[in-house]
Design a protein around this motif. Structure first.
Motif, PDB file in Angstrom:
ATOM      1  N   THR A  29       0.847  -1.201   0.000  1.00  0.00           N
ATOM      2  CA  THR A  29       0.000   0.000   0.000  1.00  0.00           C
ATOM      3  C   THR A  29       0.877   1.244   0.000  1.00  0.00           C
ATOM      4  O   THR A  29       1.771   1.372   0.835  1.00  0.00           O
ATOM      5  CB  THR A  29      -0.936  -0.006   1.221  1.00  0.00           C
ATOM      6  OG1 THR A  29      -1.724  -1.200   1.194  1.00  0.00           O
ATOM      7  CG2 THR A  29      -1.858   1.194   1.207  1.00  0.00           C
ATOM      8  N   ARG A  42      -7.547   2.631   3.050  1.00  0.00           N
ATOM      9  CA  ARG A  42      -8.287   1.525   2.438  1.00  0.00           C
ATOM     10  C   ARG A  42      -9.488   1.188   3.314  1.00  0.00           C
ATOM     11  O   ARG A  42      -9.578   1.628   4.438  1.00  0.00           O
ATOM     12  CB  ARG A  42      -7.374   0.314   2.286  1.00  0.00           C
ATOM     13  CG  ARG A  42      -6.154   0.630   1.426  1.00  0.00           C
ATOM     14  CD  ARG A  42      -5.393  -0.591   1.104  1.00  0.00           C
ATOM     15  NE  ARG A  42      -6.249  -1.514   0.359  1.00  0.00           N
ATOM     16  CZ  ARG A  42      -5.792  -2.375  -0.533  1.00  0.00           C
ATOM     17  NH1 ARG A  42      -4.515  -2.449  -0.793  1.00  0.00           N
ATOM     18  NH2 ARG A  42      -6.609  -3.190  -1.149  1.00  0.00           N
ATOM     19  N   GLU A  61     -11.640   1.684   8.317  1.00  0.00           N
ATOM     20  CA  GLU A  61     -10.686   2.240   7.358  1.00  0.00           C
ATOM     21  C   GLU A  61      -9.290   1.936   7.887  1.00  0.00           C
ATOM     22  O   GLU A  61      -9.030   2.089   9.070  1.00  0.00           O
ATOM     23  CB  GLU A  61     -10.876   3.752   7.233  1.00  0.00           C
ATOM     24  CG  GLU A  61     -12.264   4.155   6.791  1.00  0.00           C
ATOM     25  CD  GLU A  61     -12.518   5.659   6.861  1.00  0.00           C
ATOM     26  OE1 GLU A  61     -11.543   6.438   6.908  1.00  0.00           O
ATOM     27  OE2 GLU A  61     -13.694   6.045   6.882  1.00  0.00           O
TER      28      GLU A  61
END
Length: 137
Positions: A45, A51, A101
């Motif tokens: 990432t 995300r 998240e």
């Protein structure tokens, strides 16, 4: 009819080891309070990326950073909190009623996720207003 509030929680995974190295065990229906039907991991990432941005109708998950670290933001309407996952012995049990998240991924982060259900796009709540309608009462 509103869904009951389930409590996501952080638990410690027992680590075993000796001079050869360490071992941590995750077992369905033992330290993970559900049967695991799906396993996936998030890695690579980019810096600054968040995300997740969803909740579920039924899927429960267990998250562990097997390498590196990241932070998980949780919102179940009644509370909002950030959980730092920075050890392969910290396991976050994530209930369906938590909007989540993930962010602040280290470059070496590998976030392993064990899920109670197979992937089903209908299980995802990707709109925050719909999430509030489902879990807000």
């Amino acid at each position: 009819m509103s869904n009951p509030v389930l409590n996501s929680r952080l638990i410690d995974i027992q680590e075993l080891g000796d001079e050869r190295g360490m071992l941590a065990v995750i077992e369905s229906n033992i330290n993970v309070p559900f049967e695991t039907k799906r396993i996936f991991y998030i890695y690579g990432t980019a810096e600054g990326v968040r995300r997740g941005f969803h909740a579920h109708h039924k899927t429960r998950q267990a998250l562990v950073c097997v390498s590196g670290k990241c932070t998980v933001f949780l919102d179940n309407i009644e509370r909002k909190t950030d959980i730092l996952l920075d050890s392969p012995t910290k396991l976050l049990i994530l209930e369906p009623n938590d909007w989540h998240e993930m962010y602040d991924f280290s470059a070496d982060c590998v976030l392993l996720v064990l899920a109670s259900h197979l992937y089903d796009p209908e299980d995802y709540i990707r709109d925050y207003n719909q999430f509030r309608e489902v879990y807000g009462g």
